[in-house]
Design a protein around this motif. Structure first.
Motif, PDB file in Angstrom:
ATOM      1  N   GLN A 168      -1.512   0.983  -7.912  1.00 53.24           N
ATOM      2  CA  GLN A 168      -0.852   1.673  -6.800  1.00 53.24           C
ATOM      3  C   GLN A 168       0.639   1.820  -7.090  1.00 53.24           C
ATOM      4  O   GLN A 168       1.240   2.864  -6.846  1.00 53.24           O
ATOM      5  N   ARG A 172       1.444   4.554  -9.572  1.00 55.06           N
ATOM      6  CA  ARG A 172       1.407   5.896  -9.000  1.00 55.06           C
ATOM      7  C   ARG A 172       2.591   6.148  -8.095  1.00 55.06           C
ATOM      8  O   ARG A 172       3.222   7.201  -8.130  1.00 55.06           O
ATOM      9  N   LEU A 173       2.875   5.166  -7.253  1.00 58.05           N
ATOM     10  CA  LEU A 173       4.009   5.327  -6.344  1.00 58.05           C
ATOM     11  C   LEU A 173       5.313   5.442  -7.122  1.00 58.05           C
ATOM     12  O   LEU A 173       6.196   6.235  -6.777  1.00 58.05           O
ATOM     13  N   PHE A 178       8.020   8.385  -6.711  1.00 59.46           N
ATOM     14  CA  PHE A 178       9.400   8.158  -6.281  1.00 59.46           C
ATOM     15  C   PHE A 178      10.392   8.565  -7.347  1.00 59.46           C
ATOM     16  O   PHE A 178      11.476   9.066  -7.043  1.00 59.46           O
ATOM     17  N   MET A 190      10.160   7.453   3.918  1.00 62.26           N
ATOM     18  CA  MET A 190       9.525   7.310   2.622  1.00 62.26           C
ATOM     19  C   MET A 190       9.169   5.872   2.319  1.00 62.26           C
ATOM     20  O   MET A 190       8.050   5.557   1.934  1.00 62.26           O
ATOM     21  N   VAL A 191      10.160   4.990   2.444  1.00 59.66           N
ATOM     22  CA  VAL A 191       9.940   3.637   1.945  1.00 59.66           C
ATOM     23  C   VAL A 191       9.239   2.757   2.967  1.00 59.66           C
ATOM     24  O   VAL A 191       8.553   1.813   2.613  1.00 59.66           O
ATOM     25  N   LEU A 211       4.901   4.602   3.254  1.00 63.81           N
ATOM     26  CA  LEU A 211       4.407   3.615   2.295  1.00 63.81           C
ATOM     27  C   LEU A 211       3.449   2.644   2.977  1.00 63.81           C
ATOM     28  O   LEU A 211       2.384   2.311   2.455  1.00 63.81           O
ATOM     29  N   TRP A 271       0.280   4.353   3.743  1.00 59.92           N
ATOM     30  CA  TRP A 271      -0.457   4.574   2.498  1.00 59.92           C
ATOM     31  C   TRP A 271      -1.198   3.316   2.076  1.00 59.92           C
ATOM     32  O   TRP A 271      -2.388   3.348   1.783  1.00 59.92           O
ATOM     33  N   PHE A 272      -0.483   2.220   2.040  1.00 56.40           N
ATOM     34  CA  PHE A 272      -1.154   0.978   1.629  1.00 56.40           C
ATOM     35  C   PHE A 272      -2.235   0.577   2.626  1.00 56.40           C
ATOM     36  O   PHE A 272      -3.292   0.086   2.244  1.00 56.40           O
ATOM     37  N   ARG A 315      -5.158   3.182   2.139  1.00 56.28           N
ATOM     38  CA  ARG A 315      -5.555   3.609   0.791  1.00 56.28           C
ATOM     39  C   ARG A 315      -7.049   3.388   0.527  1.00 56.28           C
ATOM     40  O   ARG A 315      -7.762   4.287   0.102  1.00 56.28           O
ATOM     41  N   LEU A 343      -2.949   9.786  -4.032  1.00 58.07           N
ATOM     42  CA  LEU A 343      -2.270   9.966  -5.318  1.00 58.07           C
ATOM     43  C   LEU A 343      -3.234   9.734  -6.467  1.00 58.07           C
ATOM     44  O   LEU A 343      -2.880   9.224  -7.518  1.00 58.07           O
ATOM     45  N   GLY A 344      -4.487  10.092  -6.207  1.00 56.54           N
ATOM     46  CA  GLY A 344      -5.476   9.991  -7.262  1.00 56.54           C
ATOM     47  C   GLY A 344      -6.005   8.588  -7.481  1.00 56.54           C
ATOM     48  O   GLY A 344      -6.844   8.349  -8.339  1.00 56.54           O
ATOM     49  N   SER A 345      -5.515   7.625  -6.701  1.00 60.11           N
ATOM     50  CA  SER A 345      -5.984   6.253  -6.904  1.00 60.11           C
ATOM     51  C   SER A 345      -7.427   6.112  -6.453  1.00 60.11           C
ATOM     52  O   SER A 345      -7.845   6.719  -5.480  1.00 60.11           O
ATOM     53  N   VAL A 378      -7.230  -4.329  -3.282  1.00 56.01           N
ATOM     54  CA  VAL A 378      -7.209  -4.376  -1.814  1.00 56.01           C
ATOM     55  C   VAL A 378      -6.322  -5.520  -1.335  1.00 56.01           C
ATOM     56  O   VAL A 378      -5.565  -5.394  -0.380  1.00 56.01           O
ATOM     57  N   PHE A 420      -3.804  -6.678  -2.935  1.00 61.03           N
ATOM     58  CA  PHE A 420      -2.432  -6.238  -3.152  1.00 61.03           C
ATOM     59  C   PHE A 420      -1.985  -5.332  -2.024  1.00 61.03           C
ATOM     60  O   PHE A 420      -0.843  -5.423  -1.543  1.00 61.03           O
ATOM     61  N   ASP A 421      -2.894  -4.434  -1.612  1.00 60.04           N
ATOM     62  CA  ASP A 421      -2.573  -3.562  -0.479  1.00 60.04           C
ATOM     63  C   ASP A 421      -2.122  -4.391   0.717  1.00 60.04           C
ATOM     64  O   ASP A 421      -1.108  -4.101   1.363  1.00 60.04           O
TER      65      ASP A 421
END
Lengths: 259, 257, 413
Positions: B19, B22-23, B27, C118-119, C123, C126-127, C130, C153-155, C163, C165-166
């Motif tokens: 992840q 990709r991020l 960025f 964005m951050v 983010l 997204w996490f 995902r 993003l193709g992941s 997971v 880590f997410d």
């Protein structure tokens, strides 16, 4: 060769070109095309460090409003009573202590007697011309998010109307109500001390037309000027000193009720 | 794809998670785009003199002039300027009455400034207003020759009245009017204020005098004075301490009665 | 020059009481600038509510976690629009990125907004989503398949380590996100609070008051949305969740009220020069919007309603209804708070001698129609987001058996 201003070299060829051009007719137009020109002031000895300031003698102002009218003409300010680079306020203090302030159309057409004054007793009454104070610690410059308003090396606070985004934060930040939004350009606008006139050695329009020399213009460092005399002889006041904006418009005989 | 990686995850524990890779790429691309735009679009002269476009100074300095200034008028109209220079209107700019004349200076025949002759033009400065400074010549709008134009009697370039006024009231009308309805109505200004002759020409430089002793007012107001009965008397030794009379009382509108 | 605008100014000039500086007749920050802090306040408040679950482990509000994130995103997307509409030159607004004047609080806007969007928010979403997006992509047809593919993003890594880590990433981002949310809305309070020229605005408390009213409005909004979306889906809202939301809303309201009362008492006690004109302002121009709407209807009323409903033995349906009404009143109250700060600060002259008027337009960029549109648009966007990324526990995506070979169960948290 005179003193070089800090951080900015004088181009000798350009200086000579400007001197030659000045001898031609329509010199003012050509001078403006060559770029920044140093202002000619009395006693100027090749110094680039002008620090402009204005003095206003309250006991000389007759409230004729010629300054307001001249400013609107010189700077193409919209004629409506919502946009002023300078204006005149009339303060009337009655015997019972009440203070009434008015400024009909900014004083542009002069003033008429207040109908109340026939019945009530007036203790003190006077006019106070107001304009941008060109503060040395300007809150308006501080809050501009993009750098569209700035203080020049001469201490004049200006607005870059090609860069201003029209957020109006500067208008909110000015404690003196000196700024407005120009309805035509949709950018902030205000008194410029007639910067275009200063560069050509002329006085600001309001100072030019004042019939009683209530408005006095000069440079802070210059030893011989009407402003310097004021500094020597008169107790000088500024508007809202507690806000630490360090204004460069100095008032003599400013009454304590003036805000 | 999900299941087969189970065995390999043990080995991949130390590697950067997918992840983040990709991020990170995303960025990095965004940051790169931002930096590029930043470099490309910041105006050229920005920052030269401060946090602003230095070119703005040139634009502002190039604004056109409308008022030529008194000196410019005197270059051609030297006769009028000479007269005006000695008159009461010496401080009044030509363009104050005639309007902005820069165009006229550039090309005298193309534009001629206006010559205002209506009363309102003069009354703008000279109509009586309580707020105007004492001593500034003012007239009561409705009383002073209401039908005539000012210019019929006063030459604007030398506006001294045709018959010079002898009364102080001509310039100090408010004071005169206040005094006229007060207890001191019968007193002449000159009785208390000795005014030098130059005062009429240069008022601020030659100021009238004020009484410097309490005995002056005492001529009428002290006990035992020869003044008419009915005038209030005080014992000057007791009344008012260290002060001169006019430091407390306003002689143009004294209290009492 | 716009003749209607000039006409409006002319009629305003007639309604001035006392003396104002001639340039003050035009009010510069109007409805659009009232809407902006209202929107960012909702963003910050919704996010802080979401962080309650993630960081402070308040399990009861779990059902609202994803919904709060999506709400924050929907409102954040709309937030810059009133600013753009208000600018004299919106086409130059990128100058804030090119040449930000670092001494200006407003210059921070571009960077704080970009950072937060964005951050933090994107983010975190997204996490959080995902793994689910990968699963939904597996089951979707075109074009949704491509959309999910792009969003991930193709992941396609669904391993337990990924997971896990997410989850850690979401936790870490939320920790960063809390002060970021404070910054996103607090800087708006600083923009007003640092204007020494305006005694109504200039106050150390301003960023704090803004922040707490943001928390209040954010919690109330998520409460309303949770209730409404549950009813719309035919589900009973989880009562433990509703009660917890109501409790937090109540506590936040009490803090908010205390701050406002503190400000009020402080002003009265110090009795500075501006007190006279401000007194007149509150008594005349702001009486309805401040005393009635902001204080009574928007703060004190909901406090009583929430306290009563929460801590007495009402049946659940009535409790939920009371919470809903309280939350709606709070929204009106917080909008009125923004109005009183922004408009109120411009209704009196800096000469401290007069009051002016603000006439709300119907059409035009600063009109009611545009304003209403800007307030409704986030809800429309939220609808789209909820359809694309369902935040529900019982969404079909969650119930279905995981794809063959996955070792870990699919619960998203």
């Amino acid at each position: 060769m005179g003193k070089e201003p800090s951080g900015h070299a004088i181009d000798e060829t350009r200086r000579r070109l400007i001197c030659e051009l000045a001898k031609l007719p329509a010199a003012t137009v050509l001078l403006s095309l060559t770029g920044p020109v140093r202002a000619r002031a009395e006693g100027d000895e090749e110094t680039d460090e002008h620090h402009y300031a204005m003095g206003i003698q309250i006991d000389r102002c007759i409230g004729c409003g010629l300054c307001v009218e001249a400013c609107k003409v010189e700077n193409d300010v919209p004629d409506e009573p919502f946009y002023f680079r300078t204006w005149v306020e009339r303060y009337t203090i009655y015997e019972d202590g009440e203070v009434v302030v008015d400024s009909p159309h900014g004083g542009r057409d002069g003033f008429r007697p207040r109908s109340e004054d026939e019945e009530r007793r007036v203790l003190r009454s006077f006019f106070v011309p107001k304009l941008c104070n060109h503060c040395d610690n300007p809150p308006c410059v501080q809050v501009c998010p993009v750098g569209a308003t700035f203080k020049t090396r001469e201490g004049v606070v200006l607005v870059d109307s090609d860069y201003c985004i029209g957020c109006r934060y500067c208008i909110q930040a000015c404690p003196y109500g000196a700024r407005y939004l120009d309805p035509r350009t949709k950018t902030a606008d205000k008194c410029t001390f007639c910067y275009h006139r200063l560069r050509r050695g002329l006085l600001p329009a309001c100072v030019e037309v004042c019939p009683t020399q209530a408005r006095v213009f000069g440079e802070l460092e210059q030893q011989a000027s009407p402003l310097h005399r004021l500094k020597r002889f008169e107790p000088l006041h500024v508007l809202k000193p507690e806000l630490n904006t360090d204004p460069k418009v100095f008032y003599t005989d400013l009454d304590g009720v003036v805000r | 794809m999900v299941g087969t990686q189970h065995g390999a995850t043990m080995a991949r524990r130390r590697r950067i998670p997918g992840q983040l890779v990709r991020l990170g790429i995303l960025f990095a691309l965004l940051a790169g785009a931002l930096l590029y735009v930043r470099g490309r679009f910041v105006p050229l002269t920005f920052g030269e003199l401060g946090h602003y476009r230095a070119a703005a100074i040139g634009t502002l300095a190039a604004q056109s002039i409308r008022f030529a200034g008194m000196e410019a008028c005197a270059e051609c109209h030297d006769d009028v300027a000479a007269v005006k220079q000695r008159s009461y209107h010496r401080g009044l700019s030509c363009e104050g009455c005639h309007g902005a004349a820069s165009a006229h200076v550039e090309d005298p025949l193309a534009s001629t400034p206006a010559i205002p002759k209506e009363r309102q033009r003069c009354l703008r400065c000279h109509r009586y207003l309580a707020s105007r400074p004492t001593g500034f010549p003012q007239v009561l709008e409705r009383v002073h020759h209401p039908v005539k134009a000012c210019v019929e009697c006063h030459d604007p370039h030398d506006p001294a009245p045709p018959i010079p006024p002898s009364e102080c009231a001509a310039c100090h009308g408010a004071i005169a009017r206040t005094k006229a309805v007060s207890h001191h109505w019968s007193l002449d200004c000159e009785q208390c204020h000795a005014a030098p002759a130059e005062h009429r020409q240069n008022p601020r430089a030659f100021l009238p005098k004020k009484p410097t002793e309490r005995a002056f007012c005492g001529q009428c107001h002290a006990r035992g004075s020869d003044a008419p009965v009915g005038i209030p008397r005080v014992d000057l030794a007791e009344h008012g301490g260290r002060y001169l009379c006019w430091q407390c009382h306003y002689p143009h509108a004294p209290e009492g009665g | 020059m716009n003749p209607e605008h000039l006409e409006a100014l002319r009629s305003a000039l007639d309604k001035v009481t006392g003396f104002i500086y001639p340039n003050e007749i035009e009010l510069h920050w109007g409805l659009l600038i009232v809407i902006y802090p209202y929107l960012t306040g909702l963003v910050a408040g919704a996010f802080i509510l979401a962080s309650l679950e993630k960081v402070f482990r308040v399990k009861a509000v779990e059902p609202t976690y994803r919904l709060a994130l999506l709400t924050a995103l929907a409102f954040l997307i709309v937030a810059p629009m009133p600013l753009q509409a208000h600018l004299g030159h919106p086409e130059r607004s990128f100058e804030i990125f090119l040449t930000p004047h670092l001494r200006s609080a407003m210059a921070m806007f571009g960077f704080v907004y970009a950072w937060y969007l964005m951050v933090v928010l994107l983010l975190e979403i997204w996490f959080e989503y995902r793994a689910d997006m990968i699963r939904w992509r597996g089951r979707a047809r075109w074009p949704l398949k491509a959309i999910y593919g792009l969003l991930t993003l193709g992941s396609s890594d669904l391993s337990p380590e990924a997971v896990a880590f997410d989850r850690k990433a979401v936790y870490a981002i939320t920790i960063i996100g809390i002060p970021s949310a404070f910054l996103l809305h607090g800087y708006v309070g600083f923009i007003f609070g640092s204007v020494k020229a305006n005694p109504w605005w200039s106050s150390v408390l301003m960023p704090i008051v803004f922040l707490f009213s943001a928390i209040v409005s954010g919690i109330a909004l998520v409460l309303i949305l949770y209730y409404v979306t549950s009813m719309a889906r035919g589900k009973v809202p989880d009562m433990a969740c509703m009660n917890t939301l109501a409790s937090f809303l109540l506590y936040a309201l009490i803090v908010d009220l205390s701050l406002e009362v503190l400000d009020f008492i402080h002003r009265l006690y110090e009795s500075e020069e501006s007190i006279e004109i401000l007194r007149e302002l509150i008594a005349s121009k702001l009486f309805i919007s401040l005393t009635v709407v902001q204080l009574l209807l928007g703060t004190i009323g909901p406090i009583f309603l929430l306290g009563f409903a929460r801590f007495t033995g009402l049946v659940d349906e009535l409790k939920r209804l009371a919470y809903l009404i309280a939350a709606l009143l709070v929204q009106v109250g917080i909008f009125s708070t923004r109005w009183n700060v922004v408009i109120g600060g411009q209704l009196f002259s800096k000469s401290l001698r007069g009051l002016t008027v603000y006439k709300l337009q119907v059409g035009g960029a600063e009109g009611i129609l545009v304003g209403a549109g800007l307030l409704i648009l986030p809800l429309v966007i939220l609808y789209g987001l909820v359809k694309l990324l369902p935040p529900w526990d019982d969404a079909p995506a969650f119930r279905e058996a995981p794809a063959a070979g996955a070792a870990a169960p699919m619960a998203p948290r």
